[in-house]
Scaffold this active site. Structure first.
Site, PDB file in Angstrom:
ATOM      1  N   LYS A   1      -6.178   6.866  36.504  1.00  0.00           N
ATOM      2  CA  LYS A   1      -6.073   7.321  37.882  1.00  0.00           C
ATOM      3  C   LYS A   1      -7.258   8.177  38.337  1.00  0.00           C
ATOM      4  O   LYS A   1      -8.045   8.681  37.539  1.00  0.00           O
ATOM      5  CB  LYS A   1      -4.755   8.067  38.090  1.00  0.00           C
ATOM      6  CG  LYS A   1      -3.586   7.065  38.187  1.00  0.00           C
ATOM      7  CD  LYS A   1      -2.289   7.705  38.610  1.00  0.00           C
ATOM      8  CE  LYS A   1      -1.211   6.644  38.784  1.00  0.00           C
ATOM      9  NZ  LYS A   1       0.117   7.235  39.085  1.00  0.00           N
TER      10      LYS A   1
ATOM     11  N   ARG B   1       3.596   5.798  31.274  1.00  0.00           N
ATOM     12  CA  ARG B   1       3.255   4.506  31.892  1.00  0.00           C
ATOM     13  C   ARG B   1       1.756   4.317  31.808  1.00  0.00           C
ATOM     14  O   ARG B   1       0.999   5.147  32.294  1.00  0.00           O
ATOM     15  CB  ARG B   1       3.731   4.518  33.351  1.00  0.00           C
ATOM     16  CG  ARG B   1       3.451   3.228  34.100  1.00  0.00           C
ATOM     17  CD  ARG B   1       3.990   3.277  35.525  1.00  0.00           C
ATOM     18  NE  ARG B   1       3.701   2.059  36.261  1.00  0.00           N
ATOM     19  CZ  ARG B   1       2.532   1.820  36.862  1.00  0.00           C
ATOM     20  NH1 ARG B   1       1.540   2.738  36.783  1.00  0.00           N
ATOM     21  NH2 ARG B   1       2.332   0.696  37.510  1.00  0.00           N
TER      22      ARG B   1
HETATM   23  C1  7PM Z   1      -3.021   3.051  43.975  1.00  0.00           C
HETATM   24  C2  7PM Z   1      -2.322   4.212  43.700  1.00  0.00           C
HETATM   25  C3  7PM Z   1      -2.928   1.949  43.103  1.00  0.00           C
HETATM   26  C4  7PM Z   1      -1.544   4.295  42.584  1.00  0.00           C
HETATM   27  C5  7PM Z   1      -2.142   2.017  41.958  1.00  0.00           C
HETATM   28  C6  7PM Z   1      -1.478   3.208  41.726  1.00  0.00           C
HETATM   29  C7  7PM Z   1       2.991   4.983  39.155  1.00  0.00           C
HETATM   30  C8  7PM Z   1       3.924   3.972  39.340  1.00  0.00           C
HETATM   31  C9  7PM Z   1       1.996   3.310  40.070  1.00  0.00           C
HETATM   32  C10 7PM Z   1       3.423   6.230  38.594  1.00  0.00           C
HETATM   33  C11 7PM Z   1       5.614   5.291  38.480  1.00  0.00           C
HETATM   34  C12 7PM Z   1      -1.314   2.953  39.295  1.00  0.00           C
HETATM   35  C13 7PM Z   1      -0.600   3.328  40.555  1.00  0.00           C
HETATM   36  N1  7PM Z   1       1.781   4.565  39.614  1.00  0.00           N
HETATM   37  N2  7PM Z   1       5.230   4.107  39.011  1.00  0.00           N
HETATM   38  N3  7PM Z   1       3.290   2.920  39.918  1.00  0.00           N
HETATM   39  N4  7PM Z   1       4.756   6.327  38.280  1.00  0.00           N
HETATM   40  N5  7PM Z   1       6.910   5.484  38.157  1.00  0.00           N
HETATM   41  O1  7PM Z   1      -2.453   3.433  39.160  1.00  0.00           O
HETATM   42  O2  7PM Z   1       2.649   7.195  38.395  1.00  0.00           O
HETATM   43  O3  7PM Z   1      -0.716   2.276  38.465  1.00  0.00           O
HETATM   44  S1  7PM Z   1       0.812   2.316  40.836  1.00  0.00           S
END
Ligand code: 7PM
Length: 284
Positions: free
Chosen positions: A228, A262
């Site tokens: 991230k 995750r």
């Molecule tokens: C933009 C922003 C693209 C964030 C992708 C992401 C999480 C999630 C995601 C989390 C849970 C990524 C995220 N992040 N589900 N789904 N917790 N429960 O980088 O932090 O995977 S998408």
């Protein structure tokens, strides 16, 4: 959560021990995730990637059909359904995998339950119309995550009145109450601070530093920091150079009580989780 609970029931065929942390492998099935040589090619590639993550130590595979990338155009439900359901059917049917699905759409929640999924992972905490009822009817565990706004506007100068860990906790308490209000049992709830969602770097760093504060909620904690922006901004690293920083965050999160991590990088994260857990168990 009742005190004597030792594991969480995840659908018909899986239970996850609450006595140790687990690794959730990320499987994006958005068209830009795999060579979109048609649906069959996508699900073959998805199956191979899932098999690899299971071999590397993933306890759960998180299947996402909607990109929550900031500014992403919201995908329509039928498209999401067409992408996700066949993959859930194959992962559960052919691999016997425990599958969570990253979705906010009630129709998808219902379909993936029939397809054999074992967990609902909704970054919008069941706030879409019909989602609360669909999750209640599914009988599946649900992960509730802190996010303010939508992915296409959540990063526009996010500001909070109180310290971020208090804001996140209050939000999660509200979502927990909504779920309990429709009869979703406490044993079916997980909470997640939502790193990278509506948070500045300072918010994300403080939230990790005070992660143990969320333990008072009394629900298992899911944490997702893999690759991230907080790693990129803190270390000036591109997306494909964020593994080492991510392992530091994984180790911190587990030491502060995280139950599920995750991640895109399963093998490395499984060892960081396992090593941290071994230390924490000794002399407990
Ligand atoms: C933009 C922003 C693209 C964030 C992708 C992401 C999480 C999630 C995601 C989390 C849970 C990524 C995220 N992040 N589900 N789904 N917790 N429960 O980088 O932090 O995977 S998408």
């Amino acid at each position: 959560m009742s005190k004597e609970t030792t594991s969480m029931s995840c659908g018909e065929r899986h239970r996850l021990s609450l006595g140790r942390p687990h690794v959730m492998g990320i499987l994006n099935v958005t068209p830009d995730s795999f060579s979109d040589g048609g649906r069959h090619a996508v699900s073959d590639a998805a199956l191979r990637r899932a098999e690899e993550m299971l071999r590397e130590g993933a306890d759960i595979i998180d299947v996402g059909g909607e990109s929550t990338r900031p500014g992403a155009t919201p995908v329509d439900v039928q498209q999401e359904m067409d992408r996700v359901v066949p993959v859930v059917e194959r992962l559960t049917g052919e691999l016997g995998a425990l599958v969570s699905v990253d979705t906010s759409a009630p129709e998808v929640m219902t379909a993936i339950t029939v397809a054999g999924a074992g967990m609902i992972n909704d970054v919008r905490s069941l706030r879409r119309p019909g989602a609360l009822e669909a999750a209640a009817a599914s009988g599946l565990p649900v992960c509730l995550m802190h996010m303010v706004g939508e992915p296409d506007n959540m990063q526009n100068d996010p500001r909070y009145e109180r310290p971020i860990e208090e804001e996140v906790a209050t939000f999660l308490e509200q979502q927990i109450a909504r779920c309990r209000g429709v009869g979703i049992d406490g044993d079916r709830l997980l909470v997640d601070p939502g790193f990278g969602f509506a948070k500045t770097l300072a918010h994300n760093l403080r939230l990790m530093n005070r992660l143990e504060y969320l333990q008072y909620l009394g629900y298992p904690l899911l944490v997702g920091t893999s690759r991230k922006g907080m790693i990129g901004r803190a270390l000036s690293r591109e997306v494909d150079e964020r593994l080492y920083g991510g392992l530091a965050l994984t180790t911190l999160a587990v030491s502060k009580g995280a139950w599920i991590i995750r991640t895109h990088d399963v093998a490395a994260s499984a060892d960081a989780v396992g090593m941290t857990s071994a230390v924490l168990k000794e002399g407990k």
